[in-house]
Design an enzyme around this catalytic site. Structure first.
Site, PDB file in Angstrom:
ATOM      1  N   GLU A  81       9.834  48.095 -23.711  1.00 42.52           N
ATOM      2  CA  GLU A  81       8.692  48.276 -23.745  1.00 42.52           C
ATOM      3  C   GLU A  81       7.861  48.259 -22.456  1.00 42.52           C
ATOM      4  O   GLU A  81       7.285  49.247 -22.084  1.00 42.52           O
ATOM      5  CB  GLU A  81       8.047  47.361 -24.656  1.00 42.52           C
ATOM      6  CG  GLU A  81       8.340  47.762 -26.305  1.00 42.52           C
ATOM      7  CD  GLU A  81       9.583  46.645 -26.351  1.00 42.52           C
ATOM      8  OE1 GLU A  81       9.482  46.250 -27.720  1.00 42.52           O
ATOM      9  OE2 GLU A  81      10.350  46.245 -25.585  1.00 42.52           O
ATOM     10  N   TRP A 200      54.793  46.887 -25.799  1.00 39.60           N
ATOM     11  CA  TRP A 200      53.638  47.397 -26.357  1.00 39.60           C
ATOM     12  C   TRP A 200      53.878  48.166 -27.669  1.00 39.60           C
ATOM     13  O   TRP A 200      54.555  49.259 -27.472  1.00 39.60           O
ATOM     14  CB  TRP A 200      52.831  47.940 -25.283  1.00 39.60           C
ATOM     15  CG  TRP A 200      52.373  47.250 -24.159  1.00 39.60           C
ATOM     16  CD1 TRP A 200      52.919  47.329 -22.877  1.00 39.60           C
ATOM     17  CD2 TRP A 200      51.309  46.254 -24.153  1.00 39.60           C
ATOM     18  NE1 TRP A 200      52.119  46.443 -21.951  1.00 39.60           N
ATOM     19  CE2 TRP A 200      51.530  45.624 -22.688  1.00 39.60           C
ATOM     20  CE3 TRP A 200      50.508  45.636 -24.972  1.00 39.60           C
ATOM     21  CZ2 TRP A 200      50.566  44.905 -22.422  1.00 39.60           C
ATOM     22  CZ3 TRP A 200      49.405  44.909 -24.488  1.00 39.60           C
ATOM     23  CH2 TRP A 200      49.594  44.328 -23.099  1.00 39.60           C
ATOM     24  N   ASP A 230      53.171  34.761 -26.574  1.00 38.44           N
ATOM     25  CA  ASP A 230      52.654  35.944 -25.749  1.00 38.44           C
ATOM     26  C   ASP A 230      52.277  35.343 -24.206  1.00 38.44           C
ATOM     27  O   ASP A 230      52.080  36.248 -23.314  1.00 38.44           O
ATOM     28  CB  ASP A 230      51.757  36.846 -26.258  1.00 38.44           C
ATOM     29  CG  ASP A 230      52.298  37.592 -27.576  1.00 38.44           C
ATOM     30  OD1 ASP A 230      53.707  37.635 -27.578  1.00 38.44           O
ATOM     31  OD2 ASP A 230      51.546  37.997 -28.353  1.00 38.44           O
ATOM     32  N   GLY A 325      47.369  36.501 -34.653  1.00 41.77           N
ATOM     33  CA  GLY A 325      48.739  36.906 -35.347  1.00 41.77           C
ATOM     34  C   GLY A 325      48.439  37.310 -36.758  1.00 41.77           C
ATOM     35  O   GLY A 325      47.279  36.965 -37.316  1.00 41.77           O
TER      36      GLY A 325
END
Length: 395
Positions: A81, A200, A230, A325
């Site tokens: 504003e 992947w 990972d 997971g």
């Protein structure tokens, strides 16, 4: 006394196409909806940049023409504003201000109340999409404007504005983050091979989309299983933006000190949620490495998802992206506290029960109790399918 001056340096045509800057009789929609749509489009320009503040757009209209507009860019910077009124300058006198959220009126923050500037600018009417759910503002901003003789209309395109700021609204109402659960999976619902290989499953376009998703969150959560399997970094790779806090659910504090998360903790925050089962020596080592550790209640070797969200809400996380997971995914879904699901489905099969499933744990026993989605959207990213939906509230 506030003096309104035009500020050309702040005026940027925020929307690249200037169509719609002028409203004329005979148009198919009413002027309030016409200009509110523009304000909402402006607000979206702050996507991923304003947290923990809401996204807000504002448009100043005089005689059917936009004379000033802008959006909230980042926390600590002027509100939408204020920027729109500065852009309008003296042209704001007698004009209408359209804003996607009730103007603020409280003072215990980094910027002054917007209501003061609106009153002093000479605005004659404020049209807003919704009340601000912040208890310090809710309805009070409108009342301040009304007391100053300004006409107030609200509820214009309210549903669209609420959708825009669903993260902010949830935090204000319940003190917990908005939860998005994301997973990349095969056509047969697997997220890793039996040996744990997962890089992947999804394609390049899906991975870039995940980065964009991370950039909109202020916390990304995984379980200790993902960390051990990972060694993820959980940082932005393919887009620019602020990295979210990396959060690990680790009841026994098994996160390796040599993990990429811990080694990068000085640059990108890491928050580990553990229990009293954790080794005091390991806990101290983590804190020495710059990792924040919080000890939560032990629920049979687990931490309840509700406790996780309560803790993260107190830590200032407004949008949590769950990238865990199968175990974490199952725990989160069964809690009933997930708001949105995004699955990236790759056109491959692993063809066996020994591969890791996208949702682990004990299955729901009856179909009528199954978790279902609504407002489902599906689009293609390369060869992958991106499926997004809102978790249906059974209440």
């Amino acid at each position: 006394m506030f003096k309104m001056e035009a500020a050309p340096s702040l005026w940027c045509p925020c929307l690249t196409d200037d169509q719609g800057a002028l409203y004329s009789e005979g148009m198919s929609e009413k002027p309030d909806a016409f200009f509110m749509k523009r304000a909402i489009r402006l607000a979206r320009l702050g996507h991923g940049k304003t947290r923990p503040n809401p996204m807000v757009g504002a448009v100043v209209v005089r005689d059917g023409k936009v004379v000033g507009e802008d959006y909230h860019h980042a926390p600590g910077e002027p509100h939408a504003e204020v920027l729109a009124l500065q852009a309008a300058g003296d042209r704001a006198r007698g004009a209408t201000l359209y804003t996607t959220l009730e103007p603020c009126c409280h003072i215990n923050k980094r910027t002054p109340p917007c209501t003061n500037m609106i009153i002093e600018s000479g605005i004659k009417q404020v049209v807003s999409a919704m009340k601000d759910p912040n208890p310090m503002v809710y309805g009070k901003g409108f009342e301040a404007l009304k007391r100053a003789g300004i006409k107030v209309v609200y509820g214009v395109m309210q549903a669209e504005s609420e959708k825009l700021n669903e993260v902010f609204i949830k935090m204000m109402k319940v003190g917990r983050p908005f939860v998005t659960l994301k997973a990349a999976m095969t056509m047969d619902g697997r997220i890793a091979t039996a040996s744990g290989e997962s890089k992947w499953i999804s394609g390049e376009k899906s991975r870039k989309d995940v980065d964009k998703l991370r950039a909109t969150a202020d916390g990304v959560l995984v379980g200790i299983g993902t960390v051990l399997a990972d060694d993820p970094m959980l940082a932005l790779r393919k887009v620019k933006g602020n990295n979210p806090m990396r959060i690990v659910v680790d009841p026994y504090l098994k996160t390796p000190l040599q993990s990429r998360l811990v080694r990068s903790a000085e640059n990108i925050p890491v928050f580990i949620l553990t229990t009293q089962n954790a080794s005091p020596h390991q806990l101290k080592s983590m804190e020495t490495a710059g990792v924040k550790v919080k000890v939560l209640s032990d629920m049979g070797g687990e931490i309840s998802f509700g406790d996780i969200l309560e803790c993260l809400g107190q830590a200032g996380v407004t949008h949590l992206l769950v990238e865990g997971g199968g175990h974490i995914n199952g725990m989160a879904l069964r809690s009933g506290l997930v708001d949105r699901i995004i699955f990236y489905i790759a056109p491959i099969f692993l063809c066996g029960e020994d591969a890791v499933g996208v949702v682990g744990g004990k299955a729901i026993s009856q179909l009528n109790k199954a978790i279902s989605l609504e407002d489902v959207k599906i689009r293609r990213l390369g060869n992958d399918l991106r499926v997004e939906g809102r978790v249906k509230n059974k209440g």
